[in-house]
Design a protein around this motif. Structure first.
Motif, PDB file in Angstrom:
ATOM      1  N   VAL A 293       0.849  -1.192   0.000  1.00  0.00           N
ATOM      2  CA  VAL A 293       0.000   0.000   0.000  1.00  0.00           C
ATOM      3  C   VAL A 293       0.881   1.238   0.000  1.00  0.00           C
ATOM      4  O   VAL A 293       1.664   1.459   0.930  1.00  0.00           O
ATOM      5  CB  VAL A 293      -0.945  -0.005   1.217  1.00  0.00           C
ATOM      6  CG1 VAL A 293      -1.742   1.296   1.272  1.00  0.00           C
ATOM      7  CG2 VAL A 293      -1.882  -1.206   1.156  1.00  0.00           C
TER       8      VAL A 293
ATOM      9  N   THR B  89      -2.501   5.551   2.364  1.00  0.00           N
ATOM     10  CA  THR B  89      -3.844   5.384   2.917  1.00  0.00           C
ATOM     11  C   THR B  89      -4.453   6.767   3.062  1.00  0.00           C
ATOM     12  O   THR B  89      -3.903   7.617   3.765  1.00  0.00           O
ATOM     13  CB  THR B  89      -3.807   4.681   4.281  1.00  0.00           C
ATOM     14  OG1 THR B  89      -3.274   3.358   4.111  1.00  0.00           O
ATOM     15  CG2 THR B  89      -5.195   4.583   4.883  1.00  0.00           C
TER      16      THR B  89
ATOM     17  N   THR C 288      -0.905   0.830  -5.413  1.00  0.00           N
ATOM     18  CA  THR C 288      -2.171   0.467  -4.771  1.00  0.00           C
ATOM     19  C   THR C 288      -2.366   1.345  -3.541  1.00  0.00           C
ATOM     20  O   THR C 288      -1.432   1.548  -2.764  1.00  0.00           O
ATOM     21  CB  THR C 288      -2.177  -1.018  -4.365  1.00  0.00           C
ATOM     22  OG1 THR C 288      -2.074  -1.815  -5.557  1.00  0.00           O
ATOM     23  CG2 THR C 288      -3.450  -1.391  -3.626  1.00  0.00           C
TER      24      THR C 288
ATOM     25  N   VAL D 139      -5.205   2.585  -0.224  1.00  0.00           N
ATOM     26  CA  VAL D 139      -6.381   2.329   0.597  1.00  0.00           C
ATOM     27  C   VAL D 139      -7.055   3.663   0.862  1.00  0.00           C
ATOM     28  O   VAL D 139      -6.396   4.623   1.280  1.00  0.00           O
ATOM     29  CB  VAL D 139      -6.007   1.642   1.920  1.00  0.00           C
ATOM     30  CG1 VAL D 139      -7.209   1.598   2.867  1.00  0.00           C
ATOM     31  CG2 VAL D 139      -5.496   0.223   1.668  1.00  0.00           C
TER      32      VAL D 139
ATOM     33  N   ARG E 210      -9.857  -0.557  -1.443  1.00  0.00           N
ATOM     34  CA  ARG E 210      -8.499  -0.744  -1.937  1.00  0.00           C
ATOM     35  C   ARG E 210      -8.554  -0.715  -3.458  1.00  0.00           C
ATOM     36  O   ARG E 210      -9.374  -1.383  -4.083  1.00  0.00           O
ATOM     37  CB  ARG E 210      -7.942  -2.080  -1.437  1.00  0.00           C
ATOM     38  CG  ARG E 210      -6.459  -2.283  -1.699  1.00  0.00           C
ATOM     39  CD  ARG E 210      -5.933  -3.490  -0.946  1.00  0.00           C
ATOM     40  NE  ARG E 210      -5.972  -3.282   0.494  1.00  0.00           N
ATOM     41  CZ  ARG E 210      -5.006  -3.615   1.343  1.00  0.00           C
ATOM     42  NH1 ARG E 210      -3.905  -4.177   0.868  1.00  0.00           N
ATOM     43  NH2 ARG E 210      -5.127  -3.407   2.624  1.00  0.00           N
TER      44      ARG E 210
END
Length: 512
Positions: free
Chosen positions: A360, A363, A392, A394, A446
């Motif tokens: 990740v 975030t 990627t 979140v 996600r």
């Protein structure tokens, strides 16, 4: 003295009348806010099935569609012609259909007297082709976006996205479906208009024979109509000739949340959500869809059956002014005396979203409240989030106030990893691009940003209750290459401005 006394009496009388009148208005609004059409709809019109849009394929294999936004008149069952807008006709639009891997081009002409756009809701494509508020089409103009379809088979849709005017343009009739096929699709009903049907559900309010796009003083979510149209058809019935029928259900309403069920409480299988097939079919008797969400359901029908798709109150609270207490008849299914056999629904449908093990990169915390996100009210000249290509992220999205909201993000499909404090239900186990968030609840999403980077053309994220969106409950993000500076966005005639190469403190937490 008498003059002063008369003035006091007059003022007091006026105050009493105003207060009394307002109290009477509140009482009238409360008493008329709930809508109940159960058993009151005459299912006397065959369901209109939007035609498949014509297309051509050139020597390079590019499939080209032509769409024209235009005004017209439509019989919506009000005893007279209703003024409406549509694509290639007076109301709604044809169904576009393409196969994964194809190059497509859509020539969109604007024959209205207002500037509009066309957004491909749920489509993974370059930001400059997305059809958000920056890709405006002026009256008399034509816009020709083109891209390669590269995502799983799914039920998507297209609709206008002009900033501040989306609710009006969609409400007047500018909407249609875009179906993506896959050569490796599983054995589900798939013959369009025979056992596979688009079901575009919209509620409308009328003033006489004309659409009424006003909303009550207490209807902060927007218009809640007392007439439900399916594919533009009032009081629709669908003649079913096969043992199983696939319904591609789209909540195309401006504000209404539906909880779909059948009047005989029959179970049905949910086989797909926004971004395509679920890992496995989910048997249920009710399904909640907020504006912009889609679900594909497979219904088993017996010879001679009659069953009515309905909506029951979507929530447990009793806010009459947001449709929470409404009960609606929507569509009657009529089974033929003899039904053609249908294959059984496969037990496995598609791979589950697979982002849980990805590193990740950030975030992000997004909150929705009133007509603002935590970045403020929507500003066409401000970029709120900068995401990086091939990473990627979140996103923790919270509904921070006491009214209903949902959340839609352009370009990407997301995996729901947490819903309302717990694991997501099975119907949210597939790819999604729009999700309902109950008041004071949060979701964890996600998503991976792949294929397309453009530091100068933004995508949108927003509430898809369209009045909320128009009022400013929307933000912008760009996808940039690693290390690429973001200096501004292309807004002709405006000063370019970006909130920063990364969101301000508190909006993102980055991995080491």
């Amino acid at each position: 003295m008498r003059t002063a006394l008369r003035l006091v009496v007059a003022v007091v009388t006026m105050v009493v009348l105003v207060v009394g009148g307002f109290a009477a208005y509140i009482a009238w609004s409360f008493s008329t806010a709930s809508i109940d059409t159960i058993g009151k709809v005459d299912f006397d019109r065959p369901l209109v099935i939007p035609p498949l849009a014509k297309s051509t394929v050139d020597a390079k294999g590019v499939r080209t569609f032509d769409l024209s936004m235009q005004a017209g008149e439509t019989d919506l069952g009000r005893g007279g012609a209703t003024r409406t807008w549509g694509f290639n006709g007076a109301f709604l639009g044809p169904t576009l259909r393409a196969t994964r891997g194809e190059q497509v081009r859509v020539n969109v002409s604007n024959r209205l007297d207002e500037t509009s756009t066309v957004h491909w809701h749920g489509m993974h494509l370059p930001a400059a082709m997305d059809g958000g508020p920056h890709q405006a089409i002026n009256p008399g103009g034509t816009w020709s976006p083109h891209w390669q379809v590269d995502q799983p088979a799914a039920t998507l849709w297209y609709h206008p996205h002009p900033h501040g005017e989306t609710a009006k343009h969609v409400y007047r009739g500018l909407a249609g479906m875009f179906i993506i096929d896959d050569a490796n699709d599983v054995a589900l009903p798939k013959t369009y208009g025979l056992d596979d049907f688009p079901i575009l559900v919209q509620d409308k309010a009328f003033d006489g024979s004309q659409l009424d796009d006003t909303h009550g003083l207490f209807q902060s979510a927007g218009i809640l109509g007392d007439t439900v149209l399916v594919n533009g058809t009032p009081g629709p019935f669908l003649d079913v000739v096969t043992e199983r029928v696939r319904l591609r259900v789209l909540n195309g309403s401006n504000a209404r949340v539906y909880r779909f069920h059948f009047d005989d409480n029959r179970a049905y299988a949910v086989v797909a959500s926004d971004g395509g097939l679920l890992p496995r079919p989910v048997e249920t008797r009710e399904l909640l869809l907020s504006p912009g969400e889609r679900a594909e359901i497979v219904v088993t029908v017996r010879p001679g059956d009659r069953t009515v798709l309905q909506s029951t109150p979507p929530f447990v609270d009793t806010n009459r002014f947001t449709g929470d207490t409404d009960r609606l008849d929507i569509l009657e299914l009529r089974g033929a005396a003899t039904l053609r056999p249908s294959p059984a629904i496969p037990s496995d449908l598609a791979p589950a979203p697979d982002l849980s093990d990805d590193p990740v990169s950030a975030t992000r915390e997004i909150s929705l409240s009133g007509s603002n996100t935590n970045f403020g009210k929507m500003d066409m000249e401000r970029v709120d989030v900068v995401s990086r290509l091939d990473t990627t992220e979140v996103w923790d999205v919270t509904n921070s106030d006491g009214q209903a909201h949902n959340f839609h993000i352009h370009d990407v499909q997301f995996q729901v990893t947490r819903y309302a404090g717990g694991p997501p239900p099975a119907v949210l186990a597939g790819w999604k691009d729009t999700i309902f968030i109950a008041p004071n609840e949060s979701v964890e999403l996600r998503m991976r940003f792949a294929d397309f980077a453009d530091a100068n053309n933004p995508y949108m994220f927003h509430c898809h209750l369209l009045r909320h969106e128009d009022q400013g409950l929307m933000g912008q993000f760009v996808v940039a290459r690693p290390g690429e500076a973001v200096g501004g966005i292309h807004v002709p005639g405006h000063v370019d401005h970006v909130a920063g190469s990364e969101p301000s403190d508190g909006h993102a937490r980055h991995a080491d």
